[in-house]
Write a protein that holds these residues in place. Structure first.
Motif, PDB file in Angstrom:
ATOM      1  N   LEU A 197       0.819  -1.202   0.000  1.00 51.93           N
ATOM      2  CA  LEU A 197       0.000   0.000   0.000  1.00 51.93           C
ATOM      3  C   LEU A 197       0.862   1.266   0.000  1.00 51.93           C
ATOM      4  O   LEU A 197       0.534   2.251  -0.649  1.00 51.93           O
ATOM      5  CB  LEU A 197      -0.913  -0.017   1.231  1.00 51.93           C
ATOM      6  N   THR A 242       0.838  -4.436   3.699  1.00 46.06           N
ATOM      7  CA  THR A 242      -0.498  -4.704   3.168  1.00 46.06           C
ATOM      8  C   THR A 242      -0.521  -4.508   1.661  1.00 46.06           C
ATOM      9  O   THR A 242       0.110  -3.596   1.127  1.00 46.06           O
ATOM     10  CB  THR A 242      -1.521  -3.775   3.850  1.00 46.06           C
ATOM     11  N   CYS A 246      -6.792  -1.002  -2.740  1.00 38.69           N
ATOM     12  CA  CYS A 246      -8.044  -0.561  -2.116  1.00 38.69           C
ATOM     13  C   CYS A 246      -8.309   0.909  -2.402  1.00 38.69           C
ATOM     14  O   CYS A 246      -9.327   1.460  -1.981  1.00 38.69           O
ATOM     15  CB  CYS A 246      -7.966  -0.755  -0.609  1.00 38.69           C
ATOM     16  N   HIS A 248      -6.360   3.171  -1.152  1.00 41.20           N
ATOM     17  CA  HIS A 248      -5.953   3.747   0.152  1.00 41.20           C
ATOM     18  C   HIS A 248      -7.054   4.587   0.787  1.00 41.20           C
ATOM     19  O   HIS A 248      -6.861   5.723   1.181  1.00 41.20           O
ATOM     20  CB  HIS A 248      -4.636   4.535   0.032  1.00 41.20           C
ATOM     21  N   ARG A 249      -8.199   3.979   0.896  1.00 40.01           N
ATOM     22  CA  ARG A 249      -9.370   4.719   1.357  1.00 40.01           C
ATOM     23  C   ARG A 249      -9.264   5.192   2.806  1.00 40.01           C
ATOM     24  O   ARG A 249      -9.717   6.284   3.131  1.00 40.01           O
ATOM     25  CB  ARG A 249     -10.621   3.863   1.161  1.00 40.01           C
ATOM     26  N   CYS A 250      -8.718   4.377   3.676  1.00 40.65           N
ATOM     27  CA  CYS A 250      -8.638   4.795   5.084  1.00 40.65           C
ATOM     28  C   CYS A 250      -7.656   5.951   5.239  1.00 40.65           C
ATOM     29  O   CYS A 250      -7.902   6.882   5.997  1.00 40.65           O
ATOM     30  CB  CYS A 250      -8.219   3.628   5.973  1.00 40.65           C
ATOM     31  N   CYS A 257      -3.839   2.509   7.941  1.00 45.06           N
ATOM     32  CA  CYS A 257      -4.314   1.257   7.342  1.00 45.06           C
ATOM     33  C   CYS A 257      -4.341   0.163   8.398  1.00 45.06           C
ATOM     34  O   CYS A 257      -3.414   0.032   9.192  1.00 45.06           O
ATOM     35  CB  CYS A 257      -3.381   0.844   6.200  1.00 45.06           C
ATOM     36  N   ALA A 258      -5.425  -0.615   8.404  1.00 50.60           N
ATOM     37  CA  ALA A 258      -5.541  -1.708   9.373  1.00 50.60           C
ATOM     38  C   ALA A 258      -5.255  -3.051   8.711  1.00 50.60           C
ATOM     39  O   ALA A 258      -5.345  -4.097   9.347  1.00 50.60           O
ATOM     40  CB  ALA A 258      -6.928  -1.697   9.999  1.00 50.60           C
ATOM     41  N   GLY A 259      -4.966  -3.024   7.418  1.00 49.60           N
ATOM     42  CA  GLY A 259      -4.524  -4.252   6.754  1.00 49.60           C
ATOM     43  C   GLY A 259      -5.603  -5.118   6.144  1.00 49.60           C
ATOM     44  O   GLY A 259      -5.405  -6.312   5.943  1.00 49.60           O
ATOM     45  N   CYS A 260      -6.755  -4.548   5.781  1.00 51.58           N
ATOM     46  CA  CYS A 260      -7.859  -5.408   5.365  1.00 51.58           C
ATOM     47  C   CYS A 260      -7.653  -6.077   4.014  1.00 51.58           C
ATOM     48  O   CYS A 260      -8.351  -7.026   3.691  1.00 51.58           O
ATOM     49  CB  CYS A 260      -9.193  -4.665   5.406  1.00 51.58           C
ATOM     50  N   MET A 261      -6.670  -5.600   3.226  1.00 54.17           N
ATOM     51  CA  MET A 261      -6.446  -6.261   1.935  1.00 54.17           C
ATOM     52  C   MET A 261      -5.584  -7.516   2.073  1.00 54.17           C
ATOM     53  O   MET A 261      -5.361  -8.233   1.109  1.00 54.17           O
ATOM     54  CB  MET A 261      -5.777  -5.297   0.951  1.00 54.17           C
TER      55      MET A 261
ATOM     56  N   ARG B  57     -13.505   0.411  14.719  1.00 60.49           N
ATOM     57  CA  ARG B  57     -13.236  -0.190  13.405  1.00 60.49           C
ATOM     58  C   ARG B  57     -13.441  -1.700  13.437  1.00 60.49           C
ATOM     59  O   ARG B  57     -13.778  -2.300  12.425  1.00 60.49           O
ATOM     60  CB  ARG B  57     -11.816   0.141  12.943  1.00 60.49           C
ATOM     61  N   LYS B 161     -14.022   4.520   3.728  1.00 61.55           N
ATOM     62  CA  LYS B 161     -14.748   3.401   3.146  1.00 61.55           C
ATOM     63  C   LYS B 161     -16.243   3.615   3.384  1.00 61.55           C
ATOM     64  O   LYS B 161     -16.653   4.015   4.467  1.00 61.55           O
ATOM     65  CB  LYS B 161     -14.321   2.087   3.801  1.00 61.55           C
TER      66      LYS B 161
HETATM   67  S1  SF4 Z   1      -7.543  -1.026   5.998  1.00 60.75           S
HETATM   68 FE1  SF4 Z   1      -8.073  -1.883   4.021  1.00 60.75          FE
HETATM   69  S2  SF4 Z   1      -9.167  -0.277   2.924  1.00 60.75           S
HETATM   70 FE2  SF4 Z   1      -8.124   0.672   4.665  1.00 60.75          FE
HETATM   71  S3  SF4 Z   1      -6.220   1.388   3.774  1.00 60.75           S
HETATM   72 FE3  SF4 Z   1      -5.814  -0.629   4.659  1.00 60.75          FE
HETATM   73  S4  SF4 Z   1      -6.107  -2.081   2.988  1.00 60.75           S
HETATM   74 FE4  SF4 Z   1      -7.015  -0.123   2.364  1.00 60.75          FE
END
Ligand code: SF4
Ligand code: SF4
Ligand code: SF4
Lengths: 329, 491
Positions: A197, A242, A246, A248-250, A257-261, B57, B161
């Motif tokens: 990311l 990560t 995405c 980089h929406r967050c 980033c919390a790592g959702c990808m 979150r 998001k």
């Molecule tokens: S948490 Fe998910 S949507 Fe948010 S920046 Fe990280 S990878 Fe992207």
């Protein structure tokens, strides 16, 4: 509907519904899909029942959302792999286990503690259900673990994201359109970028390798600035480990980033990788002053490494695999 | 003939995995009907030992169709725990973004999940859905699709998001709103008000006047005379984000009104071994089973029943019209939940435009970092489906030690069961039950827009050698029930 259109089924594990909404949110492309496929099962939107699905001999495309938490989830996962030509693991839960996967390693000792505490629950009064009723009232038992689809069967396409970003859902729909023309994607296709990311982050410092982290702050200790790399502000951001893809929406919302990808490619253990780079960034310039003890103290500020590094991937993490291996022995 | 069980599996066009089991006696009459939540999630357990500031979150993923509600209820619990009252700007920004989410959830439910029952009641099951609507009423579906883009755009402006937002900090929000944002939002919000008005008018002209909707709306089986619970503001007006919890009885009399942190004095939960969802009830009445008089309902209709009025113009008018048409408050007709949802959509759209005209949303004081921690906090909001409670306790390091979540779908669980029993007994006579009838049974459930991912966040898990055990405790920590399951073989 008797039609010779290819059959599409959308099937759930223990979903939160966000994946469904993300699919609906793409708008027109989805409407296209609904006309070109014979959608036989999608319980949030259509009235197909379980027995219809069970009767079918072949499904062309099956999309699975959510993690596997009950035996019904498990049954459906296996059923679609058996019947469907193309299986799509949709969303981080199906790909890596997702947030519900945080329940993967709950230890009995922790639960004994729980026993003495919790909720507003009071004893049941209607426990006497007639035995014949009991039969029809069975609820599917829980599986031993909370697992992603990708561990139980082999998906053909994986779409990470919690939920998947609209750009990636559009890519998936393109793949499904091509499938109508007989083109099948390479097995195990991951709809995300292989790079990290950070590489697409507008806040990326000029030279990531020279990154200096002043300290570690939790979100109640520092108000994040809107234009500076989170790590440079001492706020833990999972960008470096990560996958990109995405949008980089967050970060755009000024949150780390919390790592959702899910993890970038070719890293066995994201937590270890992150910790080691963090350590060197923390030590930069002040190795002597800090020393090992000082570093350890700083790293202690990572109060919940499991929830930080594996928030979305615990069931597939190196850590969990180790524990499970030991348990099985 | 011998006895028989009818199962509907899964109940469709609702969120989450649910099954209905109906037991018929020898004469083909309904003996007992159950609405069973068969999905399991387990959040309260694994949220423990996490830093509390991360919970907004994490808990947003309890439910993806109301992720904002969890995000904000969690945020409010976290604010209270740190003792940081959000700045006025922050509170406004949260409330502003949240309006979009209410509309998001309501329109999705109305158009995709429910409308097919009313607009396509004559269609075969395989066409009774959004694809069928697209054929019969392309204009409406086009508007709906347009609304998805607008809503996504608005939600992303605030939360990054649209689903599972990243927006709140203890005592505030993470990002300021800019002049550019406001310019962009002005157009989006105006278009959105047009769409919500269009869909409302479509409902009034086409659905409300239709024979089959009317039959259900006034059908005695689809009517429960219950208590209602919901948030109201200082003036007892409708509010989704903040205020007092008000409870009224089936005659419309106020029973009580309290602040969020007092909720344990009023609400308790009952558990049954045939569902993964619990059954919250009013403490003052006690748990009396699925008996109408003792049940309390939440959600859009409950909100409009407990509120004295609505602050915005168009919505107020629509509200008045509904109350007059249905003969005054409280309204017990379950099918009016749909109507209430559309009124709320108009209110939320108008409210967003109000916020846009308020320059103070551009202020920079978006986080309050001072206050003395209380290490415990309760956050209550009105989720699209009704009252939602998050309650956390933390240690001196702000690590969560106790997490309790009560969701609106759980609150409505008893009502859904009671109504299911009523509807099934009225409609099912004999062993031959046509699909159409079963769909009418499902229609009663859909009115509540149950969200079963939400309902089943709870209970504790104990993995032992033989499999998994679900433990249910009473409020004194006594073990009252133990459900055991054998593990499947892992590959
Ligand atoms: S948490 Fe998910 S949507 Fe948010 S920046 Fe990280 S990878 Fe992207
Ligand atoms: S991946 Fe995220 S959005 Fe999708 S089901 Fe899991 S928690 Fe919900
Ligand atoms: S660490 Fe986070 S803020 Fe910094 S460059 Fe990477 S993604 Fe961006």
């Amino acid at each position: 509907m008797s039609s010779n259109k290819p059959k599409l089924a959308i099937v759930y594990g223990s979903v939160c519904g966000g994946c469904d909404v993300s699919l609906v949110n793409v708008g027109e492309p989805l409407a296209d899909l609904l006309t070109n496929y014979d959608v036989i099962y999608w319980s949030i939107a259509l009235d197909g029942k379980l027995h219809t699905l069970e009767k079918l001999e072949r499904i062309d495309v099956a999309i699975y959302m959510g993690p596997i938490r009950t035996e019904l989830n498990m049954k459906l996962a296996k059923l679609i792999r058996e019947k469907a030509d193309l299986v799509v693991a949709y969303g981080t839960c199906a790909v890596y286990g997702g947030i519900p996967g945080l329940g993967a390693l709950i230890k009995p000792s922790t639960l004994v503690e729980t026993m003495k505490s919790t909720v507003t629950t009071t004893p049941g009064s209607e426990k006497v259900v007639k035995s014949m009723e009991k039969e029809g009232l069975k609820i599917p038992p829980l599986t031993n673990q909370c697992l992603p689809l990708s561990v139980v069967v082999e998906p053909d396409v994986l779409v990470p994201g919690c939920p998947p970003a609209v750009e990636n859902v559009e890519k998936l729909i393109d793949i499904l359109k091509k499938y109508l023309r007989g083109e099948k994607p390479v097995k195990g296709l991951m709809l995300a970028e292989p790079r990290s990311l950070c590489e697409e982050c507008p806040r990326r410092p000029k030279d990531m390798s020279k990154l200096v982290i002043p300290n570690i702050y939790r979100l109640h200790e520092a108000v994040p600035k809107e234009d500076k790399c989170f790590l440079e502000q001492g706020i833990l951001c999972l960008g470096p480990i990560t996958r990109a893809g995405c949008g980089h929406r967050c970060i755009k919302a000024n949150m780390p980033c919390a790592g959702c990808m899910g993890p970038v490619q070719r890293v066995d253990d994201v937590g270890l990788k992150f910790l080691s780079s963090l350590a060197s960034a923390l030590l930069a310039d002040k190795e002597k002053e800090l020393g090992e003890e000082g570093l350890a103290k700083l790293l202690d500020k990572i109060v919940d490494p499991q929830g930080l590094f594996y928030r979305y991937t615990l069931p597939t993490s190196y850590l969990t695999k180790l524990v499970l291996k030991r348990l099985r022995k | 003939m011998s006895r028989r069980t009818i199962t509907i599996e899964p109940v469709t066009r609702i969120e989450g995995e649910v099954k209905v089991a109906i037991f018929l006696n020898e004469r083909g009459e309904v003996e007992r009907a159950y609405y069973q939540v068969v999905e399991f999630r387990g959040y309260e357990e694994f949220c423990k030992n996490r830093p509390v500031e991360d919970l907004p979150r994490i808990t947003s993923t309890v439910c993806g169709v109301c992720s904002w509600a969890h995000h904000l209820a969690s945020a409010k619990a976290v604010d209270a725990l740190y003792g940081r009252k959000p700045t006025e700007t922050a509170a406004k920004l949260r409330e502003f973004g949240y309006q979009a989410h209410i509309i998001d959830s309501h329109l999705l439910h109305f158009v995709v999940l429910s409308l097919p029952d009313f607009a396509l009641s004559d269609a075969p099951p395989e066409l009774r859905n959004i694809a069928g609507l697209l054929r019969r009423n392309p204009e409406l579906v086009k508007k709906f699709i347009e609304s998805r883009k607008i809503l996504r755009n608005i939600e992303e402006t605030f939360g990054g998001k649209a689903i599972h937002p990243a927006f709140v900090l203890p005592g505030g929000v993470s990002k300021k709103l800019t002049r550019d944002d406001v310019d962009k939002l002005s157009k989006l919000c105006k278009d959105l008000l047009d769409i919500t008005t269009y869909i409302y008018e479509y409902f009034i002209d086409r659905i409300l006047k239709s024979k089959n909707f009317n039959e259900l709306l006034y059908n005695e089986a689809y009517r429960l005379r219950t208590y209602y619970i919901g948030l109201v503001d200082n003036n007892n007006y409708l509010n989704f984000y903040d205020g007092f919890v008000r409870i009224i009885d089936s005659k419309g009399r106020e029973v009580t009104k309290f602040e969020a942190d007092k909720y344990t004095d009023y609400i308790a939960e009952h558990a049954e071994d045939w569902s993964y969802s619990k059954f919250p009830y009013l403490k003052s009445l006690g748990w009396r089973g699925f008996v109408e008089e003792y049940i309390c309902r939440a959600g859009p209709l409950a909100r409009l029943n407990v509120a004295d009025d609505i602050s915005t113009e168009r919505a107020r008018e629509a509200y008045k019209y509904m109350v007059e048409t249905l003969g005054g408050k409280p309204i017990h007709n379950t099918i009016a939940y749909h109507w209430s949802r559309l009124i709320e959509c108009i209110h939320a759209s108008e409210k967003m435009i109000e916020f846009l005209n308020d320059d103070s949303i551009l202020r920079e004081d978006i986080v309050n970092t001072s206050g003395s921690p209380r290490y415990e906090g309760v956050g209550i909001v009105e989720a699209p489906r009704g009252l939602l409670v998050h309650h956390y306790q933390a240690d001196e390091n702000f690590i969560a030690r106790e997490v309790n979540i009560i969701t609106p779908t759980a609150i409505n669980n008893a009502a859904i069961n009671a109504e299911l029993q009523k509807v099934a007994s009225t409609l099912i006579k004999g062993f031959e039950v046509p699909e159409k009838i079963l769909n009418l049974v499902e229609t009663s459930i859909r009115a509540y827009d149950p969200c079963n991912a939400c309902a089943t966040h709870t209970l504790s898990l104990l993995s032992s050698r033989g499999g998994i055990t679900v433990l249910i405790y009473d409020n004194e920590g006594r073990l009252i029930e133990k459900l055991h399951s054998k593990p499947p073989r892992l590959r």
